[in-house]
Design an enzyme around this catalytic site. Structure first.
Site, PDB file in Angstrom:
ATOM      1  N   GLU A 224       0.779  -1.239  -0.103  1.00  0.00           N
ATOM      2  CA  GLU A 224       0.038  -0.131  -0.045  1.00  0.00           C
ATOM      3  C   GLU A 224       0.648   1.253   0.008  1.00  0.00           C
ATOM      4  OE1 GLU A 224      -3.614  -0.616   2.719  1.00  0.00           O
ATOM      5  OE2 GLU A 224      -2.098  -1.852   3.648  1.00  0.00           O
ATOM      6  N   GLU A 232       5.157   0.001   6.664  1.00  0.00           N
ATOM      7  CA  GLU A 232       3.654  -0.136   6.529  1.00  0.00           C
ATOM      8  C   GLU A 232       3.109  -0.315   4.931  1.00  0.00           C
ATOM      9  OE1 GLU A 232       2.170   3.491   8.521  1.00  0.00           O
ATOM     10  OE2 GLU A 232       1.490   2.119  10.468  1.00  0.00           O
TER      11      GLU A 232
END
Length: 255
Positions: A224, A232
């Site tokens: 992402e 992350e």
């Protein structure tokens, strides 16, 4: 209830049962937000969706909500696991009662990635290690995943709901980290997720929950690029262009 029925009619009924929908996850880690309004409306929302599903004869779809391990005030050793003070009876007992009545699972998001130290990396990755001894039970834990789940189980047992099923709603390991970040690499992501699959599929369960196969979801399917930090952004098994980041044994060769 009208809002829940409208949501079910729009988002579930056009696709179910042709598409297998196992769960509706109401929010994600709501208790971690510390938002009193959200927390107060969590269980009523779950109940409303359950009623709406029943009215639509979509009874096979279960309703739950995933929790981070921040719901525990104590998680080490596993035998000392307990829910945060004030949350055990006021928040969790009613949620567990809902799960018990509707035969739906309690969902947790255990992440050894967030709990490891350089000296416990092998313990977090399911690799051979000396283990961590729990004096309360006399059990020597050989991986952090089992220890985290058993801490949740112990907390559930304290409030009298150890018979509610557990589902691992998400767990994973990033393949890229910040420069010099310890423990983060493609090799370690492959080790964690690959060993996780083998461990869960073995049916061994955990020391306190033996001979159980926990339904487990790997975070995440895709990287992402809009997440804030480098790790992350890199939990995915695939890149956004559908090319694999690495193979944990789930890819099929083209026929």
């Amino acid at each position: 209830l009208p809002g829940a029925k409208a949501w079910i009619e729009k988002n579930i009924l056009p696709y179910h049962p042709k598409t297998i929908i196992r769960y509706i996850a109401v929010g994600n880690e709501i208790l971690a937000t510390s938002d009193k309004t959200l927390i107060a409306h969590l269980l009523p929302a779950m109940k409303a969706l359950r009623s709406a599903l029943d009215s639509a004869n979509a009874t096979s779809v279960k309703v739950s909500t995933p929790h981070s391990l921040g719901i525990l005030s104590t998680s080490e050793p596993p035998s000392a696991g307990k829910f945060r003070k004030g949350y055990d009876k006021l928040i969790f007992a009613p949620i567990f009662e809902f799960h018990k009545q509707t035969k739906s699972p309690f969902m947790v998001n255990p992440y050894p990635y967030f709990g490891f130290k350089p000296q416990t990396l092998d313990y977090a990755l399911f690799k051979p290690n000396g283990g961590v001894f729990d004096a309360g039970t006399g059990i020597n834990y050989t991986n952090m995943f089992d220890a985290q789940l058993d801490a949740v189980y112990t907390a559930m047992k304290r409030v009298g709901y150890e018979d509610v099923d557990l589902v691992v709603a998400e767990t994973g390991w990033p393949s890229v980290g910040d420069p010099g970040q310890p423990g983060v690499s493609l090799e370690n992501a492959l080790s964690y997720n690959g060993n996780l699959i083998k461990h869960v599929d073995s049916g061994k369960g955990t020391p306190l929950m033996p001979n159980r196969t926990f339904e487990t979801y790997i975070f995440a399917l895709f990287n992402e690029n809009l997440k804030e930090s480098v790790p992350e952004r890199n939990f995915g098994l695939f890149k956004p262009d559908l090319n694999p980041v690495y193979d944990v044994g789930i890819l099929r060769s083209e026929q």
